[in-house]
Each structure stands twice: as structure tokens, then as C-alpha cells.
Design an enzyme around this catalytic site. Structure first.
Site, PDB file in Angstrom:
ATOM      1  CG  HIS A   1      12.722  -8.062  17.692  1.00 38.56           C
ATOM      2  ND1 HIS A   1      13.165  -8.233  18.892  1.00 38.56           N
ATOM      3  CD2 HIS A   1      14.057  -7.881  16.862  1.00 38.56           C
ATOM      4  CE1 HIS A   1      14.435  -8.473  19.151  1.00 38.56           C
ATOM      5  NE2 HIS A   1      15.035  -8.388  17.702  1.00 38.56           N
TER       6      HIS A   1
ATOM      7  N   GLY B   1      14.951 -15.250  16.631  1.00 38.20           N
ATOM      8  CA  GLY B   1      16.114 -15.431  15.393  1.00 38.20           C
ATOM      9  C   GLY B   1      16.793 -16.513  15.275  1.00 38.20           C
ATOM     10  CB  THR B   2      19.283 -18.404  16.611  1.00 37.09           C
ATOM     11  OG1 THR B   2      19.064 -18.302  18.065  1.00 37.09           O
ATOM     12  CG2 THR B   2      20.359 -17.224  16.226  1.00 37.09           C
ATOM     13  N   GLY B   3      16.120 -19.233  17.275  1.00 34.40           N
ATOM     14  CA  GLY B   3      15.541 -20.148  18.102  1.00 34.40           C
ATOM     15  C   GLY B   3      16.244 -20.682  19.488  1.00 34.40           C
ATOM     16  CG  ASN B   4      20.118 -21.608  19.954  1.00 36.19           C
ATOM     17  OD1 ASN B   4      19.945 -22.790  20.048  1.00 36.19           O
ATOM     18  ND2 ASN B   4      21.119 -21.491  19.103  1.00 36.19           N
ATOM     19  N   GLY B   5      17.575 -18.480  21.921  1.00 36.53           N
ATOM     20  CA  GLY B   5      17.200 -17.623  23.218  1.00 36.53           C
ATOM     21  C   GLY B   5      16.051 -17.966  23.674  1.00 36.53           C
TER      22      GLY B   5
ATOM     23  CG  HIS C   1      12.538 -40.820  18.992  1.00 34.35           C
ATOM     24  ND1 HIS C   1      13.822 -41.251  18.301  1.00 34.35           N
ATOM     25  CD2 HIS C   1      11.855 -41.666  18.519  1.00 34.35           C
ATOM     26  CE1 HIS C   1      13.859 -42.286  17.576  1.00 34.35           C
ATOM     27  NE2 HIS C   1      12.579 -42.656  17.754  1.00 34.35           N
ATOM     28  CG  ASN C   2      13.531 -35.814  21.772  1.00 32.55           C
ATOM     29  OD1 ASN C   2      13.531 -35.580  20.597  1.00 32.55           O
ATOM     30  ND2 ASN C   2      14.123 -36.496  22.418  1.00 32.55           N
TER      31      ASN C   2
ATOM     32  NE  ARG D   1      16.528 -44.263  25.775  1.00 37.63           N
ATOM     33  CZ  ARG D   1      16.405 -44.923  24.613  1.00 37.63           C
ATOM     34  NH1 ARG D   1      15.998 -44.313  23.572  1.00 37.63           N
ATOM     35  NH2 ARG D   1      17.193 -45.798  24.652  1.00 37.63           N
TER      36      ARG D   1
HETATM   37  C1  RB5 Z   1      17.461 -11.077  18.166  1.00 39.15           C
HETATM   38  O1  RB5 Z   1      18.308 -10.022  17.641  1.00 39.15           O
HETATM   39  C2  RB5 Z   1      17.925 -12.315  18.507  1.00 39.15           C
HETATM   40  O2  RB5 Z   1      19.246 -12.213  19.207  1.00 39.15           O
HETATM   41  C3  RB5 Z   1      16.948 -13.416  19.060  1.00 39.15           C
HETATM   42  O3  RB5 Z   1      15.777 -13.259  18.179  1.00 39.15           O
HETATM   43  C4  RB5 Z   1      17.506 -14.777  19.150  1.00 39.15           C
HETATM   44  O4  RB5 Z   1      18.069 -15.200  17.947  1.00 39.15           O
HETATM   45  C5  RB5 Z   1      18.224 -14.988  20.230  1.00 39.15           C
HETATM   46  O5  RB5 Z   1      18.387 -16.044  20.682  1.00 39.15           O
END
Ligand code: RB5
Length: 142
Positions: free
Chosen positions: A8, A65-69, A97-98, A135
Site C-alpha cells: 500500500h 514504504g522504505t524499500g526494505n521489507g 556491477h550487480n 562476484r
Molecule cells: C508499511 O507501513 C511499511 O512498513 C512497508 O511499506 C515497508 O516500509 C516495510 O519495510
């Protein structure tokens, strides 16, 4: 066929990215989500990663949101190299490179203009190969 997925928090940016791909005449498959209603990013990341591994879509574009999840989820798949990119020079190196096959964008922390530059650079940059090929061949764990 380019793959797209988001949760979302990345939904609106995913819709914007579609306009960029439309402008370039590129085809894409949208794995969802399809609204800004709260959802869980693995539900969209895993299906796109599996499609990449089957060779059905390439490359992938992913946003949360952060790209991490969403990036963590995608990178559980051995055939995926998902790169979190918040600047176009990082996107360029992620390809050169990757040999990244997914670009991940932090939807809550990036402008439309920076997103456009990142997507264009990612799509236009070839892999350099050479020492970088050695690599990336060492990345998979099985
Ligand atoms: C959603 O609120 C947020 O947690 C998700 O988009 C993301 O940033 C998680 O890594």
C-alpha cells in the site's frame, strides 16, 4: 515484460511508474497491490520473484514504504538480485556491477523526479560483466 509489485505504501508510486513505462512503450505485468488499502508486501513480492525465476518477467520494479521489507522478501529467492535504489547513480551501479534484476524504490522517501531518473537509468544500463560476473555467481546459497 517488466514486473511490478508494491504494498500500500508503494501503490501510488507504482501507478506513476506505469505512466513512465507507458511513455516508453514498454509492457508490464502488475502483481499488485491494486489499492492503497493496508496489505502485506510478501503477498506481492513472492509472486513477482517466482515469475522472475521462471523467466516470465524481467526486470522487476518493487516499491514499499522504505524499500526494505519488499527487498528483503525478493532477495529470499535465489534467482533474484533486488537492489534498493534511492539515487540514480546507485541504480546505475546496481545494473553495471550487480546485474540487479529488480530495482526497489523507497516509496515514502523519494520524489517523483528521482524515481523517474532511477527507473530510466536502471532500464538503460547494461551489466559490465568481467570481475562482477564472478562476484554475482558467488551470491546464491544453494
Ligand atoms: C508499511 O507501513 C511499511 O512498513 C512497508 O511499506 C515497508 O516500509 C516495510 O519495510
Amino acid at each position: 515484460m517488466i514486473g511490478l509489485c508494491s504494498d500500500h505504501a508503494g501503490y501510488e508510486l507504482k501507478e506513476y511508474i506505469k505512466t513512465l513505462l507507458d511513455a516508453r512503450g514498454l509492457s508490464y505485468k502488475d502483481f499488485g497491490t491494486y489499492s492503497s488499502d493496508s496489505c502485506d508486501y510478501p503477498d506481492y513480492a513472492h509472486p513477482m520473484a517466482e515469475a522472475i525465476e521462471r523467466g516470465e518477467v524481467y526486470p522487476g520494479i518493487a516499491i514499499c514504504g522504505t524499500g526494505n521489507g519488499i527487498g528483503m522478501t525478493l532477495n529470499k529467492h535465489q534467482g533474484v538480485r533486488a537492489a534498493l535504489c534511492w539515487r540514480s547513480d546507485i541504480a546505475q551501479l546496481a545494473r553495471a556491477h550487480n546485474d540487479a534484476n529488480v530495482v526497489v524504490v523507497p516509496g515514502r522517501f523519494i520524489s517523483l523526479e528521482d524515481t523517474r531518473k532511477i527507473i530510466e537509468v536502471f532500464l538503460d544500463t547494461p551489466f559490465e560483466g568481467g570481475r562482477h560476473a564472478r562476484r554475482i555467481q558467488k551470491i546464491p546459497v544453494r
